[in-house]
Scaffold this active site. Structure first.
Site, PDB file in Angstrom:
ATOM      1  N   THR A 224     -50.764  45.244 -21.332  1.00  0.00           N
ATOM      2  CA  THR A 224     -50.203  45.439 -22.666  1.00  0.00           C
ATOM      3  C   THR A 224     -50.105  44.103 -23.397  1.00  0.00           C
ATOM      4  OG1 THR A 224     -48.888  47.240 -21.735  1.00  0.00           O
ATOM      5  CG2 THR A 224     -48.256  46.448 -23.914  1.00  0.00           C
ATOM      6  N   THR A 225     -50.256  44.119 -24.705  1.00  0.00           N
ATOM      7  CA  THR A 225     -50.124  42.892 -25.493  1.00  0.00           C
ATOM      8  C   THR A 225     -48.956  43.025 -26.472  1.00  0.00           C
ATOM      9  OG1 THR A 225     -51.712  43.694 -27.154  1.00  0.00           O
ATOM     10  CG2 THR A 225     -52.586  42.381 -25.324  1.00  0.00           C
TER      11      THR A 225
ATOM     12  N   HIS B 206     -60.233  45.460 -34.705  1.00  0.00           N
ATOM     13  CA  HIS B 206     -59.929  46.469 -33.696  1.00  0.00           C
ATOM     14  C   HIS B 206     -59.730  47.837 -34.366  1.00  0.00           C
ATOM     15  CE1 HIS B 206     -58.979  42.918 -31.240  1.00  0.00           C
ATOM     16  NE2 HIS B 206     -59.167  43.709 -30.200  1.00  0.00           N
ATOM     17  N   HIS B 207     -59.615  48.852 -33.520  1.00  0.00           N
ATOM     18  CA  HIS B 207     -59.383  50.220 -34.000  1.00  0.00           C
ATOM     19  C   HIS B 207     -58.041  50.320 -34.727  1.00  0.00           C
ATOM     20  CE1 HIS B 207     -56.587  50.739 -30.598  1.00  0.00           C
ATOM     21  NE2 HIS B 207     -57.481  50.050 -29.915  1.00  0.00           N
TER      22      HIS B 207
ATOM     23  N   LYS C   8     -54.453  50.102 -32.942  1.00  0.00           N
ATOM     24  CA  LYS C   8     -53.910  48.890 -32.314  1.00  0.00           C
ATOM     25  C   LYS C   8     -52.762  48.355 -33.162  1.00  0.00           C
ATOM     26  CE  LYS C   8     -55.174  44.385 -30.381  1.00  0.00           C
ATOM     27  NZ  LYS C   8     -54.461  44.663 -29.112  1.00  0.00           N
TER      28      LYS C   8
ATOM     29  N   PHE D 168     -58.218  41.755 -20.635  1.00  0.00           N
ATOM     30  CA  PHE D 168     -58.687  41.833 -19.257  1.00  0.00           C
ATOM     31  C   PHE D 168     -60.198  42.006 -19.149  1.00  0.00           C
ATOM     32  CE2 PHE D 168     -54.302  42.100 -18.095  1.00  0.00           C
ATOM     33  CZ  PHE D 168     -54.280  41.604 -16.802  1.00  0.00           C
TER      34      PHE D 168
ATOM     35  N   ALA E  53     -54.054  38.415 -22.283  1.00  0.00           N
ATOM     36  CA  ALA E  53     -54.255  38.920 -23.637  1.00  0.00           C
ATOM     37  C   ALA E  53     -55.428  39.895 -23.667  1.00  0.00           C
ATOM     38  CB  ALA E  53     -54.511  37.763 -24.600  1.00  0.00           C
TER      39      ALA E  53
END
Length: 224
Positions: free
Chosen positions: A69-70, A128-129, A132, A96, A94
């Site tokens: 998770t960020t 990003h989507h 997010k 993986f 941040a």
């Protein structure tokens, strides 16, 4: 991400014996710990506000945690303290994606080269989507830190739209030309693969680690 991690783990021959969802969010840390005991590792891709409770549950259960998770940096000191006090094991990142972590190394080297040429202005763009929540992304913030360590002060531009898996671009712009470095995720499969790599790496270890540590150890081993 939970579904992707589960599928990838099963494809790799691992057993997924427990999946927690938003329906479990109201459980206490001790209730979660009771469910988690006896497992080899936990992988968390949830929401920032759940991270501290999930870390607490895992360390009480004696379970290494891979935290994907960020956006939870405001809890970082408390998370580290919780892991240390319980002798737990945590690996976070941040991003993986193995490719992104190799990208970090490329950007760090570029930052060192361009620090000698002030005519080139650095910048970061990320997309990003639309679902997010954090912006800039954790990856963009890590890229900013890499540039800042070489004396740069880059601006970050963020886009949230549609179903974009994730794109990060680092550029150095001058009057005469522009150099760009880009990482584009084709899917989220890479995040699942990296989190499982981390879950295997952290077995038998104690303490808090950043995912780049795993990548660096692999690279070092292959050069020896």
């Amino acid at each position: 991400m939970g579904r992707l991690v589960s599928k990838r783990a099963q494809d790799d021959g691992d057993q997924v014996s427990l999946v927690l969802t938003s329906r479990d969010a109201k459980r206490s840390a001790e209730e979660l710990a009771e469910l988690l005991r006896g497992h080899d590792a936990a992988i968390d891709f949830s929401v920032a506000d759940a991270v501290l409770a999930n870390v607490t549950a895992c360390v009480r259960a004696g379970l290494p945690l891979v935290e994907g998770t960020t956006g939870w940096t405001k809890h970082e000191s408390e998370v580290r303290q919780t892991v240390e006090e319980h002798g737990g094991a945590l690996i976070y990142g941040a991003n993986f994606s193995i490719g992104v972590n190799l990208f970090y190394g490329i950007v760090a080297r570029a930052a060192e080269l361009f620090q000698h040429f002030p005519d080139y202005a650095p910048f970061i763009e990320e997309a990003h989507h639309s679902r997010k929540r954090d912006a800039p992304s954790g990856t963009a913030l890590r890229l900013r830190d890499l540039l800042a360590s070489a004396g740069h002060d880059p601006a970050i531009a963020s886009t949230r739209a549609g179903h974009i898996p994730g794109t990060h671009r680092v550029g150095f712009d001058s009057v005469s030309d522009q150099i760009t470095l880009t990482h584009t995720a084709r899917s989220r499969e890479g995040f699942a693969a990296g989190s499982l790599l981390a879950a295997r790496w952290i077995q038998g270890r104690k303490g808090t680690y950043e995912f780049s540590t795993v990548i660096n150890e692999i690279l070092k081993a292959r050069h020896e």
